[in-house]
Scaffold this active site. Sequence first.
Site, PDB file in Angstrom:
ATOM      1  N   TYR A  79     -24.044   5.956  -4.065  1.00 26.86           N
ATOM      2  CA  TYR A  79     -22.692   5.475  -3.789  1.00 26.86           C
ATOM      3  C   TYR A  79     -21.698   6.618  -3.939  1.00 26.86           C
ATOM      4  O   TYR A  79     -20.829   6.819  -3.068  1.00 26.86           O
ATOM      5  CB  TYR A  79     -22.338   4.335  -4.738  1.00 26.86           C
ATOM      6  CG  TYR A  79     -20.956   3.766  -4.528  1.00 26.86           C
ATOM      7  CD1 TYR A  79     -20.689   2.913  -3.463  1.00 26.86           C
ATOM      8  CD2 TYR A  79     -19.908   4.078  -5.393  1.00 26.86           C
ATOM      9  CE1 TYR A  79     -19.418   2.394  -3.252  1.00 26.86           C
ATOM     10  CE2 TYR A  79     -18.633   3.567  -5.200  1.00 26.86           C
ATOM     11  CZ  TYR A  79     -18.395   2.721  -4.127  1.00 26.86           C
ATOM     12  OH  TYR A  79     -17.133   2.214  -3.925  1.00 26.86           O
ATOM     13  N   LYS A  93     -19.162   8.405  -1.085  1.00 30.17           N
ATOM     14  CA  LYS A  93     -17.707   8.458  -1.244  1.00 30.17           C
ATOM     15  C   LYS A  93     -17.203   9.902  -1.325  1.00 30.17           C
ATOM     16  O   LYS A  93     -16.108  10.212  -0.829  1.00 30.17           O
ATOM     17  CB  LYS A  93     -17.282   7.647  -2.465  1.00 30.17           C
ATOM     18  CG  LYS A  93     -17.571   6.150  -2.320  1.00 30.17           C
ATOM     19  CD  LYS A  93     -16.927   5.556  -1.067  1.00 30.17           C
ATOM     20  CE  LYS A  93     -17.145   4.065  -0.938  1.00 30.17           C
ATOM     21  NZ  LYS A  93     -16.480   3.493   0.245  1.00 30.17           N
TER      22      LYS A  93
END
Length: 270
Positions: free
Chosen positions: A148, A152
């Site tokens: 994740y 990002k």
Amino acid sequence: MGRRSLSGKVVVITGGARGIGAATARALASRGAVVVIGDLDVEPAKETAAAVGGSGHALDVTDHAAFSAFLGSLGQIDVLINNAGIMPLAAVTEEPPETTARQLEINLHAVIHGTRAAVGIMRRQGSGHIVNVASAAGKFGFPNGSTYCATKFGVVGFSEAVRAELRGSGIEVSCVMPGMVRTELISGLSEIGFLRPVTAEAVALGIVRALEKPRFDVFVPRRLNALTRFQRLVPRRLSEWAMRVVGADTALFHGASSAARAAYETRVHG
């Protein structure tokens, strides 16, 4: 420069059926924008859109041909908000390759593709605004969310590069970096001191303000900006110590194995 009016502006929001996307749809509609929501869950998308006088559509952002066709069918796009994203949590050695690939496709590749497609339309118009929703996890590495964070970080770097490419074109780029937000992405996770979650409405307000008075960095809450600056100025050892002090090193662990978290994980694995 005064604030730009959003009245009559066509705003497309991916993943807008719920959470940050839905809150942003409401905030923009209240300022007169024409809201178009695209979401994999079409019925909630239609309900959210109908409530603000907009339109909801089925959209799988990982289907690039369909994504391009969807944007192209709208004729005019003043704003694209690349908001769709998922956050499965696991230690790097325990994350299935399929989960890694799915995060890369939704959180990063879809942002790249959506931006590319929208810029083509906006160049012909001579104006537009791309808003890419990243995360504080695009500035800090959080254990138990390595992929994740990678996606990002990618969104932040991609957005910075595209902004430089588009300078002088009339197309603005903003990157939104919220901390923990009270949406289903943090289902089951415990609230931790300095990282206490903000509301989706607070993030929506940050997006609205960036559209009314364009800027690239949109931190919610704003104190995250100070934290990122501190991180850049001090030695890594001190920065990592500070992150442990505020509880960031365990933010994605507490409650990650709860029943509430399991329900979310099951849904986002598709």
